[in-house]
Scaffold this active site. Structure first.
Site, PDB file in Angstrom:
ATOM      1  N   LYS A   1       0.846  -1.197   0.000  1.00  0.00           N
ATOM      2  CA  LYS A   1       0.000   0.000   0.000  1.00  0.00           C
ATOM      3  C   LYS A   1       0.881   1.246   0.000  1.00  0.00           C
ATOM      4  CE  LYS A   1      -3.865  -1.842   2.780  1.00  0.00           C
ATOM      5  NZ  LYS A   1      -4.914  -1.661   1.782  1.00  0.00           N
TER       6      LYS A   1
ATOM      7  N   ARG B   1     -10.123 -11.621   2.412  1.00  0.00           N
ATOM      8  CA  ARG B   1     -10.948 -12.700   1.852  1.00  0.00           C
ATOM      9  C   ARG B   1     -10.187 -14.023   1.887  1.00  0.00           C
ATOM     10  NH1 ARG B   1     -11.920  -9.375  -3.520  1.00  0.00           N
ATOM     11  NH2 ARG B   1     -11.620  -7.735  -1.990  1.00  0.00           N
TER      12      ARG B   1
HETATM   13  N1  BES Z   1      -7.846  -3.721   4.651  1.00  0.00           N
HETATM   14  C1  BES Z   1      -8.133  -3.323   3.340  1.00  0.00           C
HETATM   15  C2  BES Z   1      -9.466  -2.591   3.189  1.00  0.00           C
HETATM   16  C3  BES Z   1      -9.625  -1.305   3.935  1.00  0.00           C
HETATM   17  C4  BES Z   1      -9.470  -0.120   3.248  1.00  0.00           C
HETATM   18  C5  BES Z   1      -9.988  -1.284   5.257  1.00  0.00           C
HETATM   19  C6  BES Z   1      -9.648   1.065   3.935  1.00  0.00           C
HETATM   20  C7  BES Z   1     -10.167  -0.089   5.934  1.00  0.00           C
HETATM   21  C8  BES Z   1     -10.002   1.093   5.257  1.00  0.00           C
HETATM   22  C9  BES Z   1      -8.171  -4.547   2.402  1.00  0.00           C
HETATM   23  O1  BES Z   1      -7.374  -5.612   2.774  1.00  0.00           O
HETATM   24  C10 BES Z   1      -7.733  -4.102   1.047  1.00  0.00           C
HETATM   25  O2  BES Z   1      -6.618  -3.686   0.946  1.00  0.00           O
HETATM   26  N2  BES Z   1      -8.615  -4.222   0.071  1.00  0.00           N
HETATM   27  C11 BES Z   1      -8.319  -3.872  -1.276  1.00  0.00           C
HETATM   28  C12 BES Z   1      -8.911  -4.957  -2.136  1.00  0.00           C
HETATM   29  C13 BES Z   1      -8.477  -4.912  -3.568  1.00  0.00           C
HETATM   30  C14 BES Z   1      -6.990  -5.168  -3.695  1.00  0.00           C
HETATM   31  C15 BES Z   1      -9.270  -5.948  -4.345  1.00  0.00           C
HETATM   32  C16 BES Z   1      -8.960  -2.520  -1.583  1.00  0.00           C
HETATM   33  O3  BES Z   1     -10.051  -2.235  -1.077  1.00  0.00           O
HETATM   34  O4  BES Z   1      -8.348  -1.734  -2.280  1.00  0.00           O
HETATM   35 ZN    ZN Z   2      -5.339  -5.475   2.091  1.00  0.00          ZN
END
Ligand code: BES
Ligand code: ZN
Ligand code: ZN
Length: 527
Positions: free
Chosen positions: A303, A377
């Site tokens: 990230k 997931r």
């Molecule tokens: N933990 C994050 C989602 C999240 C985002 C939680 C903001 C709290 C605040 C999750 O693991 C994630 O990174 N999801 C990705 C999924 C994508 C790669 C399909 C996302 O939402 O960008």
């Molecule tokens: Zn994530």
């Protein structure tokens, strides 16, 4: 004594332990080995009930229309002065409005607080009390709350006080004063009945929420899979009808849980699957599965730095299923619940999994990993299959901070709800309405299922598609859940962290889900 002094004592007490740890264990210490705090949070205001108002307490008067009913603790002259102030201010008792008065009679302070919801929708005793206690966080005096008309509303007010006064200050050494800790009395007729209601349920609900907020606020150098397990075990210690099972990586490997072990393989802190059962009734359980990523860097699909710190809270729904179970077990609710926390730390590292890797899950289905950042997931894929197979629940609810997409769709007021069946969705929406934790149903349209098809495995965990991100995530988890098992998926990534204070939830960790799941478990039992 100042907080600084108190915590210094805690630090000195920790020194002998640290001395024992060096140097033989130095190689095996994960992190620095120096705890940032050995103290707890500052003492909250204890909450009690009484018929009478304590003589020296500051008075908080809850009112639905700006009129004073029979207010105990006010002399005729004081009452007259308060009524004059209310009229002069044009105060009408609306929720969110308040009036702080000093210099009336012997009371150190009088706070008038509105309870009336907009559009004549009745009174909200919880929110009014929560905002009152927040306004008085720095007032170092005892408080008395009056105006709640019966034991049920008095207990609602107490819940609001408990949720509103939460603080996470165990790491703040250099402060002159902690928030106030003098007691609060909720005063009025029926106090002993209110006390019994509080002791029977609401007190434990508040404790469940506090448990989640504490874990959610902890930084990831303090909270990792094993320390989550330790703290949860300690919280359940001594409660009857509770059993706890924890799988470490070796055990999970034997069970072919390649998804949850894979997410943690880039971290020296191993993954764990924690299962807590509370058997307050016979028959099959309601299963609750929570995402427990103790820190989500994104892994190799790393990230950006901006806001990454908040990913310390990516374990909050594992804490929420445990917090709800804690509340149910402590209040001896006549329900059977099994809560699963799918715990891992998602780090890049030499042994981290890569985009393109394929992993095998508990039931034998395989996943192609296109983004190591879609890790929630993955851990849930193993958790939901394991709990369905081993515990034979009559229904399963999973809850996760799964996608940024849900936050963009629903903002910070609703968590996203997905269900195959309308009857299941209705149950969830009813529990949301009763508990005050709002849900909004989002589509699990069959067309969006294509988003998770993989070219080389059974499913893939992300990819370019025209399906909304939150729906694709829901379909992915649904792929691992038998169509015959009633199932709901909650994606709560938009509501888990408050950027500013709310009456029932100060800035920071929201603790979302405890009240909702506690209510759901009480309403939804095996027939
Ligand atoms: N933990 C994050 C989602 C999240 C985002 C939680 C903001 C709290 C605040 C999750 O693991 C994630 O990174 N999801 C990705 C999924 C994508 C790669 C399909 C996302 O939402 O960008
Ligand atoms: Zn994530
Ligand atoms: Zn995540």
């Amino acid at each position: 004594m100042t907080k600084f002094k108190t915590q210094c004592i805690g630090l000195f007490a920790a020194i002998p332990l640290m001395a024992i740890a060096a140097p033989a264990q130095a190689q095996s210490v994960i992190g620095s080995g120096v705890p940032a705090s050995t103290a707890g949070n500052s003492q909250e205001r204890p909450i009690g009930f009484a018929e009478q108002v304590p003589a020296t307490a500051a008075l908080v008067i809850l009112t639905q229309n700006g009129e004073l009913l029979d207010v105990p603790g006010l002399s005729m002259t004081e009452r007259g002065a308060v009524e004059t102030a209310i009229a002069a201010e044009g105060f009408k008792g609306k929720l969110g409005h308040s009036l702080k008065l000093r210099g009336i009679g012997q009371r150190p302070l009088i706070l008038i607080v509105g309870t009336a919801k907009p559009d004549d929708k009745g009174a909200d005793w919880r929110e009014a009390a929560g905002s009152a206690v927040q306004k008085l966080m720095k007032e170092e005096v005892e408080l008395a709350i009056v105006g709640a008309p019966d034991p049920a509303t008095m207990t609602e007010a107490a819940l609001g006080l408990a949720l509103g006064q939460y603080r996470f200050d165990r790491y703040q050494y250099d402060v002159d004063k902690s928030p106030a800790s003098q007691k609060i009395t909720i005063a009025g007729a029926g106090a002993s009945e209110a006390q019994a209601l509080w002791n029977g349920r609401h007190k434990h609900l508040a404790e469940g929420v506090r448990f989640v907020r504490d874990l959610q606020s902890e930084p990831a150098n303090a909270l990792y899979p094993q320390s989550f397990v330790d703290r949860t075990r300690a919280a359940f210690s001594g409660i009857p009808n509770v059993s706890i099972k924890v799988l470490d990586e070796t055990e999970m490997r034997k069970l072919n849980m390649g998804a949850i072990v894979g997410v943690g393989q880039g971290s020296p802190r191993g993954s764990r699957m924690m299962v807590v059962s509370y058997r307050g009734a016979s028959g099959p359980p309601l299963a609750l599965a929570g995402k427990g990523i103790t820190f989500d860097t994104g892994g190799i699909s790393i990230k950006p730095n901006k806001g990454m710190w908040a990913m310390k809270a990516d374990m909050s729904r594992a804490a929420a299923v445990m917090g709800a179970t804690l509340s149910l077990a402590k209040s001896r609710a006549p329900v059977h619940v099994v809560a699963v926390a799918a715990l891992a730390e998602n780090m890049p590292g030499a042994n981290a999994q890569r985009p393109g890797d394929v992993v095998r899950t508990y039931g034998g289905k395989t996943i192609e990993i296109l983004s190591t950042d879609a890790e929630g997931r993955l851990v849930l894929a193993d958790a939901v299959q394991y709990v369905a197979d081993r515990y034979k629940p009559f229904a399963l609810v999973d809850i996760a901070t799964l996608t940024g997409s849900v936050g963009r769709a629903l903002g910070s007021q609703y968590a996203g709800l997905f269900a195959r069946e309308d009857a299941v969705a209705d149950r969830m929406l009813n529990a949301a309405e009763e508990s005050g934790e709002a849900l909004w149903r989002l589509p699990l349209h069959p067309a969006y299922a294509k988003a998770v098809r993989s070219d080389i495995a059974d499913v893939k965990n992300s990819g370019v598609t025209d399906a909304p991100g939150a729906s694709a995530g829901a379909h992915f988890i649904g792929y691992f859940i038998d169509e015959s098992l009633p199932w709901a998926h909650l994606d709560i990534a938009g509501v888990d962290w408050n950027s500013s204070s709310r009456p029932l939830s100060p800035k920071g960790a929201s603790g979302f889900g405890v009240r909702l799941l506690d209510q759901l478990a009480r309403d939804w039992t095996a027939d």
